[in-house]
Design a protein around this motif. Structure first.
Motif, PDB file in Angstrom:
ATOM      1  N   GLU A   6      13.438  -6.891 -26.143  1.00 34.71           N
ATOM      2  CA  GLU A   6      12.835  -5.995 -27.131  1.00 34.71           C
ATOM      3  C   GLU A   6      12.539  -4.630 -26.519  1.00 34.71           C
ATOM      4  O   GLU A   6      12.786  -3.599 -27.147  1.00 34.71           O
ATOM      5  CB  GLU A   6      11.550  -6.604 -27.704  1.00 34.71           C
ATOM      6  N   ALA A   9      15.797  -2.723 -26.029  1.00 33.93           N
ATOM      7  CA  ALA A   9      16.297  -2.218 -27.312  1.00 33.93           C
ATOM      8  C   ALA A   9      15.460  -1.033 -27.789  1.00 33.93           C
ATOM      9  O   ALA A   9      16.010  -0.004 -28.218  1.00 33.93           O
ATOM     10  CB  ALA A   9      16.290  -3.328 -28.356  1.00 33.93           C
ATOM     11  N   LEU A  10      14.145  -1.161 -27.696  1.00 36.18           N
ATOM     12  CA  LEU A  10      13.272  -0.054 -28.111  1.00 36.18           C
ATOM     13  C   LEU A  10      13.506   1.184 -27.256  1.00 36.18           C
ATOM     14  O   LEU A  10      13.458   2.306 -27.767  1.00 36.18           O
ATOM     15  CB  LEU A  10      11.808  -0.481 -28.031  1.00 36.18           C
ATOM     16  N   LEU A  13      16.356   3.046 -28.707  1.00 36.99           N
ATOM     17  CA  LEU A  13      15.975   3.796 -29.916  1.00 36.99           C
ATOM     18  C   LEU A  13      15.193   5.052 -29.563  1.00 36.99           C
ATOM     19  O   LEU A  13      15.457   6.126 -30.104  1.00 36.99           O
ATOM     20  CB  LEU A  13      15.128   2.916 -30.831  1.00 36.99           C
ATOM     21  N   ALA A  57      20.399   3.407 -36.649  1.00 39.74           N
ATOM     22  CA  ALA A  57      20.009   2.596 -35.480  1.00 39.74           C
ATOM     23  C   ALA A  57      18.665   1.910 -35.736  1.00 39.74           C
ATOM     24  O   ALA A  57      18.500   0.723 -35.436  1.00 39.74           O
ATOM     25  CB  ALA A  57      19.941   3.467 -34.233  1.00 39.74           C
ATOM     26  N   PHE A  58      17.709   2.643 -36.302  1.00 41.57           N
ATOM     27  CA  PHE A  58      16.407   2.044 -36.603  1.00 41.57           C
ATOM     28  C   PHE A  58      16.541   0.948 -37.657  1.00 41.57           C
ATOM     29  O   PHE A  58      15.892  -0.099 -37.560  1.00 41.57           O
ATOM     30  CB  PHE A  58      15.415   3.107 -37.066  1.00 41.57           C
ATOM     31  N   TYR A  61      18.010  -2.096 -36.002  1.00 40.92           N
ATOM     32  CA  TYR A  61      16.976  -2.714 -35.174  1.00 40.92           C
ATOM     33  C   TYR A  61      16.025  -3.539 -36.046  1.00 40.92           C
ATOM     34  O   TYR A  61      15.708  -4.686 -35.727  1.00 40.92           O
ATOM     35  CB  TYR A  61      16.201  -1.650 -34.398  1.00 40.92           C
ATOM     36  N   SER A  65      15.676  -7.534 -36.040  1.00 41.90           N
ATOM     37  CA  SER A  65      14.348  -8.047 -35.691  1.00 41.90           C
ATOM     38  C   SER A  65      13.850  -9.006 -36.762  1.00 41.90           C
ATOM     39  O   SER A  65      13.206 -10.010 -36.449  1.00 41.90           O
ATOM     40  CB  SER A  65      13.347  -6.903 -35.521  1.00 41.90           C
ATOM     41  N   LYS A 100      21.330  -6.832 -30.571  1.00 33.64           N
ATOM     42  CA  LYS A 100      20.429  -5.734 -30.951  1.00 33.64           C
ATOM     43  C   LYS A 100      20.310  -4.720 -29.812  1.00 33.64           C
ATOM     44  O   LYS A 100      20.393  -3.517 -30.037  1.00 33.64           O
ATOM     45  CB  LYS A 100      19.061  -6.302 -31.325  1.00 33.64           C
ATOM     46  N   VAL A 101      20.137  -5.208 -28.588  1.00 33.05           N
ATOM     47  CA  VAL A 101      20.065  -4.317 -27.425  1.00 33.05           C
ATOM     48  C   VAL A 101      21.348  -3.493 -27.315  1.00 33.05           C
ATOM     49  O   VAL A 101      21.305  -2.267 -27.136  1.00 33.05           O
ATOM     50  CB  VAL A 101      19.841  -5.135 -26.128  1.00 33.05           C
ATOM     51  N   CYS A 104      21.601  -0.844 -30.109  1.00 31.32           N
ATOM     52  CA  CYS A 104      20.662   0.264 -29.922  1.00 31.32           C
ATOM     53  C   CYS A 104      21.172   1.234 -28.861  1.00 31.32           C
ATOM     54  O   CYS A 104      21.122   2.456 -29.048  1.00 31.32           O
ATOM     55  CB  CYS A 104      19.281  -0.263 -29.541  1.00 31.32           C
ATOM     56  N   TRP A 105      21.683   0.703 -27.767  1.00 29.02           N
ATOM     57  CA  TRP A 105      22.193   1.570 -26.711  1.00 29.02           C
ATOM     58  C   TRP A 105      23.529   2.201 -27.078  1.00 29.02           C
ATOM     59  O   TRP A 105      23.838   3.318 -26.641  1.00 29.02           O
ATOM     60  CB  TRP A 105      22.237   0.842 -25.368  1.00 29.02           C
TER      61      TRP A 105
END
Length: 155
Positions: A6, A9-10, A13, A57-58, A61, A65, A100-101, A104-105
């Motif tokens: 998490e 991934a964050l 973002l 992207a958000f 995510y 999630s 997800k990771v 995001c990247w």
């Protein structure tokens, strides 16, 4: 491990949003907004497209999630023993977490590359972007699907 995923991934973002926010005012009004399979720019548009990319992207995510809060969405066609079902759900959720990771990247890199293209510091995404992205995402899926099938078929 879930917390680490998490956070990674964050971080992607936050990186994407920070890059766009920091360089947005220094970009020209029109930037490269579309790239072909070889990574060369073949479409141009408003720089505000960068914020759309961050928004997508958000949303990805958030959607991925939400799946972790609804693990029963994973539909097993055949009934499994409770311990196997628990293993299958755990592996499935781990796969979603790593995807997800990666997404995001991937979006963070796209934002960075579009900014660098707009500033004249880079040309295109690079020929390696598409093949590497496909290998990483599909490789993750294949790795976890093998683990899921092993858990289902374990005797």
């Amino acid at each position: 491990m879930k917390t680490i995923r998490e956070l990674i991934a964050l971080a992607g973002l936050v990186f994407a949003a920070a890059v766009v926010a920091d360089f947005y005012s220094r970009l020209p009004e029109r930037i490269a907004t579309h790239f072909n399979g070889a990574g060369a720019a073949n479409g141009f548009g408003a720089r505000s497209t960068l914020w759309v990319l961050v928004g997508i992207a958000f949303l990805l995510y958030a959607a991925l999630s939400a799946i972790s809060f609804l693990p029963r969405v994973v539909n097993l066609k055949r009934p499994l023993a409770p311990e196997r079902e628990k293993m299958v759900l755990a592996e499935s959720m781990a796969m979603v977490g790593w995807i997800k990771v990666e997404l995001c990247w991937m979006f963070a890199y796209l934002c960075l590359a579009m900014v660098r293209n707009g500033m004249g510091l880079q040309v295109g995404l690079g020929a390696w972007f598409l093949p590497v992205t496909l290998v990483v995402v599909f490789g993750t899926c294949a790795f976890y699907m093998m683990r899921v099938f092993r858990a289902i078929l374990a005797v």
